[in-house]
Write a protein that holds these residues in place. Structure first.
Motif, PDB file in Angstrom:
ATOM      1  N   LEU A   1      -2.443   2.128   8.928  1.00  0.00           N
ATOM      2  CA  LEU A   1      -2.356   3.371   8.591  1.00  0.00           C
ATOM      3  C   LEU A   1      -2.240   4.522   9.633  1.00  0.00           C
ATOM      4  O   LEU A   1      -1.531   5.535   9.210  1.00  0.00           O
ATOM      5  CB  LEU A   1      -3.969   3.566   7.945  1.00  0.00           C
TER       6      LEU A   1
ATOM      7  N   GLN B   1      -6.961   2.059  -0.980  1.00  0.00           N
ATOM      8  CA  GLN B   1      -7.030   3.206  -0.237  1.00  0.00           C
ATOM      9  C   GLN B   1      -7.145   4.298  -0.936  1.00  0.00           C
ATOM     10  O   GLN B   1      -6.697   4.533  -2.149  1.00  0.00           O
ATOM     11  CB  GLN B   1      -5.765   3.441   0.752  1.00  0.00           C
TER      12      GLN B   1
ATOM     13  N   THR C   1      -6.966  -0.111  10.055  1.00  0.00           N
ATOM     14  CA  THR C   1      -6.978   1.469  10.633  1.00  0.00           C
ATOM     15  C   THR C   1      -5.780   1.560  11.262  1.00  0.00           C
ATOM     16  O   THR C   1      -5.187   2.768  11.188  1.00  0.00           O
ATOM     17  CB  THR C   1      -8.228   1.766  11.235  1.00  0.00           C
TER      18      THR C   1
ATOM     19  N   VAL D   1      -5.956   9.442   4.606  1.00  0.00           N
ATOM     20  CA  VAL D   1      -5.796   8.011   3.883  1.00  0.00           C
ATOM     21  C   VAL D   1      -6.957   7.256   4.511  1.00  0.00           C
ATOM     22  O   VAL D   1      -6.799   7.184   5.789  1.00  0.00           O
ATOM     23  CB  VAL D   1      -4.534   7.474   3.782  1.00  0.00           C
ATOM     24  N   GLU D   2      -7.783   6.556   3.516  1.00  0.00           N
ATOM     25  CA  GLU D   2      -8.707   5.647   4.252  1.00  0.00           C
ATOM     26  C   GLU D   2      -9.329   4.873   3.138  1.00  0.00           C
ATOM     27  O   GLU D   2      -9.006   4.900   2.177  1.00  0.00           O
ATOM     28  CB  GLU D   2     -10.036   6.548   4.720  1.00  0.00           C
ATOM     29  N   PRO D   3      -9.964   3.623   3.632  1.00  0.00           N
ATOM     30  CA  PRO D   3     -10.244   2.667   2.735  1.00  0.00           C
ATOM     31  C   PRO D   3     -11.246   3.030   1.836  1.00  0.00           C
ATOM     32  O   PRO D   3     -12.195   3.727   1.986  1.00  0.00           O
ATOM     33  CB  PRO D   3     -10.648   1.464   3.542  1.00  0.00           C
TER      34      PRO D   3
ATOM     35  N   SER E   1     -13.359   3.036  11.089  1.00  0.00           N
ATOM     36  CA  SER E   1     -12.426   3.469  10.146  1.00  0.00           C
ATOM     37  C   SER E   1     -12.038   4.967  10.563  1.00  0.00           C
ATOM     38  O   SER E   1     -10.838   5.387   9.882  1.00  0.00           O
ATOM     39  CB  SER E   1     -13.356   3.659   8.929  1.00  0.00           C
TER      40      SER E   1
ATOM     41  N   LEU F   1       0.894  -1.159   0.010  1.00  0.00           N
ATOM     42  CA  LEU F   1      -0.086  -0.143  -0.039  1.00  0.00           C
ATOM     43  C   LEU F   1       0.710   1.388  -0.112  1.00  0.00           C
ATOM     44  O   LEU F   1       1.740   1.260   0.601  1.00  0.00           O
ATOM     45  CB  LEU F   1      -0.806   0.094   1.133  1.00  0.00           C
TER      46      LEU F   1
ATOM     47  N   GLN G   1      -0.035  -4.006   2.739  1.00  0.00           N
ATOM     48  CA  GLN G   1      -1.388  -3.525   2.623  1.00  0.00           C
ATOM     49  C   GLN G   1      -2.063  -4.074   3.962  1.00  0.00           C
ATOM     50  O   GLN G   1      -2.902  -3.355   4.497  1.00  0.00           O
ATOM     51  CB  GLN G   1      -2.087  -4.069   1.562  1.00  0.00           C
TER      52      GLN G   1
END
Length: 355
Positions: A46, A323, A43, A336-338, A88, A18, A35
């Protein structure tokens, strides 16, 4: 600071890479993380990566921070919030609360810490307890807790706030005249000792850091291919530029360099890649080729109807690994988020590849 280790170990599995953020330096190369790492919720992973990526820009005296350093601490402190739900946005439910610090020896603590927060974070009005995924005691959180999500509250029970606060603490807890280089063995050990003054703790954390660093090295060898195929050079350049803006504030009408709205961010990202696209969302959606979600490559634009005007009303940029970079709304930071998060998935309109 007091840290209470929560035991637990799990197998670690390298999954597709990722793209998560930019490291410091003139070339603005993307840092990469797996990833997915078995045992670390997406989360949480990330949160570690974003905190590491933005530290040097915010604190130039601290260099070389990486997500494995924060993951090593998070593994020992809470096993990455194991057994708890992580939303999230980073909120942990139920909250992670350590043993009562009444000097009775729980968690190795023999020093009494009477209540300092009126039970706000730990629910205990008699004694303090370490709180959150990175196990801050309330007194330390009061002086070093930071709001990384931009929601107006520094919350130790939010993994984004907790990871950023830990990264900054490792930096600012050093003597003022010192530069901290987290790639230097002595600097790293000194930083970890400031986090928890225990040689045994440092050895345990460093063992996990070494393992996660190995995963990061493996991920770096897989950079050329993301998702279903190699991205275009311009799309990747746009994604790299957008990731460089993570942590900056949303500003309606903003086109940078210090703040952006959603379409201002995507316009400037593609401009940095040498491609001109329109300014507003309703025009950007028609400025390229429609593609399916299964065809996404870094730089592609994702459009949504959030109900605040003519559809589509919101745009984000795909950056790989499922993402997207998102400048969400007033009061929030670029993040950054899914792509498959509940809120945006329900409001999806179209995906477009500019040019």
């Amino acid at each position: 600071m007091i840290r209470l280790a929560i035991a637990g170990a799990g197998a670690l599995v390298l999954l597709p890479v990722l793209f998560i953020g930019a490291t410091a330096g003139d070339d603005h190369q993307l840092a990469v993380i797996p990833q997915g790492v078995d045992g670390i919720p997406g989360t949480v992973l990330l949160a570690y990566a974003q905190a590491a990526a933005r530290l040097e820009e915010s604190y130039p005296g601290c260099v070389g921070m990486s997500w494995p350093v924060l993951a090593g601490i998070g593994k020992v402190e809470s096993d990455h919030a194991a057994g708890h739900e992580v939303s999230s946005s980073g909120d942990v439910n139920p909250p992670i609360i350590g043993p009562r610090l009444d000097g009775g020896g729980a968690g190795g603590n023999t020093t009494s810490h009477t209540d300092s927060d009126d039970g706000r974070w730990d629910g205990d009005t008699d004694f303090d307890r370490a709180v959150g995924s990175m196990q801050f005691i309330p007194t330390t959180w009061a002086s070093h807790g930071l709001d990384a999500t931009g929601d107006g509250t520094a919350d130790p029970h939010n993994v984004v706030d907790a990871a950023w606060s830990s990264a900054v603490y490792l930096c600012v807890s050093a003597p003022e005249t010192e530069t901290v280089d987290f790639t230097d063995e002595e600097d790293l050990e000194a930083a970890l000792l400031r986090y928890n003054h225990s040689d045994a703790y440092v050895r345990e954390v460093r063992g996990h850091i070494e393992h996660y660093t190995g995963l990061a090295a493996q991920a770096a060898t897989r950079v050329p291919v993301v998702g279903s195929g190699a991205s275009s050079a311009q799309g990747r350049a746009a994604a790299e530029w957008a990731l460089d803006q993570v942590g900056k504030p949303y500003l309606w009408g903003g086109t940078g360099p210090h703040a952006f709205d959603c379409s201002g961010l995507t316009m400037q990202a593609w401009a940095a890649a040498g491609v001109s696209i329109p300014r507003v969302t309703t025009d950007q959606v028609n400025a390229g080729t429609r593609i399916g979600l299964g065809e996404l490559q870094p730089g592609d634009l994702l459009f949504y109807d959030t109900g605040s005007g003519a559809s589509p009303t919101h745009v984000t940029m795909y950056v790989g690994g499922g993402q997207m970079v998102n400048a969400p709304r007033t009061g929030q930071l670029i993040r950054v988020e899914p792509v498959d998060g509940d809120y945006y998935s329900a409001r999806f309109v179209a995906a477009v590849r500019p040019g």
